[in-house]
Design an enzyme around this catalytic site. Structure first.
Site, short mmCIF file in Angstrom:
data_model
loop_
_atom_site.label_atom_id
_atom_site.label_comp_id
_atom_site.label_asym_id
_atom_site.label_seq_id
_atom_site.Cartn_x
_atom_site.Cartn_y
_atom_site.Cartn_z
N CYS A 13 18.10 12.47 -22.48
CA CYS A 13 18.25 11.75 -23.89
C CYS A 13 19.40 11.00 -23.98
O CYS A 13 19.91 10.72 -23.00
CB CYS A 13 18.34 13.07 -24.72
N ASN A 16 22.72 14.28 -23.32
CA ASN A 16 22.54 15.28 -22.37
C ASN A 16 22.94 16.68 -22.64
O ASN A 16 23.45 17.48 -21.88
CB ASN A 16 22.89 14.87 -20.73
N CYS A 18 21.84 18.20 -26.15
CA CYS A 18 21.01 18.82 -26.82
C CYS A 18 19.52 18.85 -26.53
O CYS A 18 19.04 20.12 -26.27
CB CYS A 18 20.96 18.17 -28.51
N ARG A 19 18.96 17.63 -26.60
CA ARG A 19 17.40 17.74 -26.34
C ARG A 19 17.12 17.84 -24.78
O ARG A 19 16.41 18.74 -24.34
CB ARG A 19 16.79 16.59 -26.92
N SER A 20 17.55 16.91 -23.93
CA SER A 20 17.27 17.03 -22.55
C SER A 20 17.59 18.46 -21.72
O SER A 20 16.84 18.78 -20.95
CB SER A 20 17.77 15.81 -21.74
N ASP A 131 16.81 13.24 -32.67
CA ASP A 131 17.81 13.75 -32.32
C ASP A 131 18.68 14.78 -33.25
O ASP A 131 18.78 14.59 -34.33
CB ASP A 131 18.81 12.42 -32.34
P1 4NP Z 1 21.13 14.65 -27.41
O1 4NP Z 1 22.00 14.75 -28.83
O2 4NP Z 1 20.99 13.19 -27.17
O3 4NP Z 1 20.03 15.38 -27.54
O4 4NP Z 1 22.02 15.31 -26.30
C1 4NP Z 1 23.13 13.82 -28.93
C2 4NP Z 1 24.49 14.51 -28.42
C3 4NP Z 1 25.63 13.60 -28.81
C4 4NP Z 1 25.60 12.67 -29.45
C5 4NP Z 1 24.23 12.10 -30.04
C6 4NP Z 1 23.22 12.64 -29.49
N1 4NP Z 1 26.67 11.91 -29.55
O5 4NP Z 1 26.70 10.92 -30.39
O6 4NP Z 1 27.73 12.44 -29.17
#
Ligand code: 4NP
Length: 164
Positions: A13, A16, A18-20, A131
């Site tokens: 994602c 790295n 939240c989702r992955s 997201d």
């Molecule tokens: P992820 O979520 O891609 O599912 O880990 C996010 C985590 C952090 C950010 C964006 C999405 N960020 O902008 O810091």
């Protein structure tokens, strides 16, 4: 592939956190239930480096814990070599997929790159795992539901792949 595993899977994602990591934890949990942990390697990475070295987001840890799943690992950046190292590289959304296609073009690896939700049995035309980072806690529950049912379907796919 050089590892002792038969199959390897990388979830990717943006951050790295939240989702992955949730994909990694849920798939690892389901593989454990099927007795396949020794045969399938699971990892996760991000296309962005902002959170490198950090543990998963507390909201992902919370939704996983409520379903009896422990999230492990620290955020890392996806790298060109992942396309050699992994058999499946799963993008959590279309933007991740575009970034990964670029990285794939720099590699001579053999990974199968796709959207993770290509395996989702409940498809509604949109194959993104949205997201949840800037949203409320409902987003994490919705994410869990999507990730869990898609992991269940992917495990069925792996079971037939490993039995042939
Ligand atoms: P992820 O979520 O891609 O599912 O880990 C996010 C985590 C952090 C950010 C964006 C999405 N960020 O902008 O810091």
């Amino acid at each position: 592939m050089t590892s002792k595993h038969d199959v390897s899977v990388l979830f990717v994602c943006l951050g790295n956190i939240c989702r992955s990591p949730l994909g990694e934890g849920v798939l690892a949990h389901r593989l454990d239930q099927e007795g396949l942990s020794d045969r399938v390697r699971v990892d996760s990475a991000g296309t962005g480096a902002w959170h490198e070295g950090e543990p998963p987001d507390p909201r992902s840890i919370d939704v996983a814990t409520r379903h009896g799943i422990t999230l492990r690992g620290r955020a890392r950046l996806v790298r060109v070599g992942d396309f050699q190292e992994f058999d499946y590289v799963f993008a959590m959304d279309g933007s991740n997929l575009r970034d990964l296609r670029y990285l794939e073009s720099e590699s001579d690896g053999g990974a199968a790159l796709s959207l993770f939700r290509a395996f989702d049995p409940h498809q509604d035309g949109d194959l993104d795992v949205p997201d949840p980072y800037y949203g409320g806690p409902d987003g994490f529950d919705l994410m869990f539901e999507m990730v869990d049912r898609t992991c269940a379907a992917f495990v069925e796919h792996l079971l037939s792949e490993l039995s042939t």
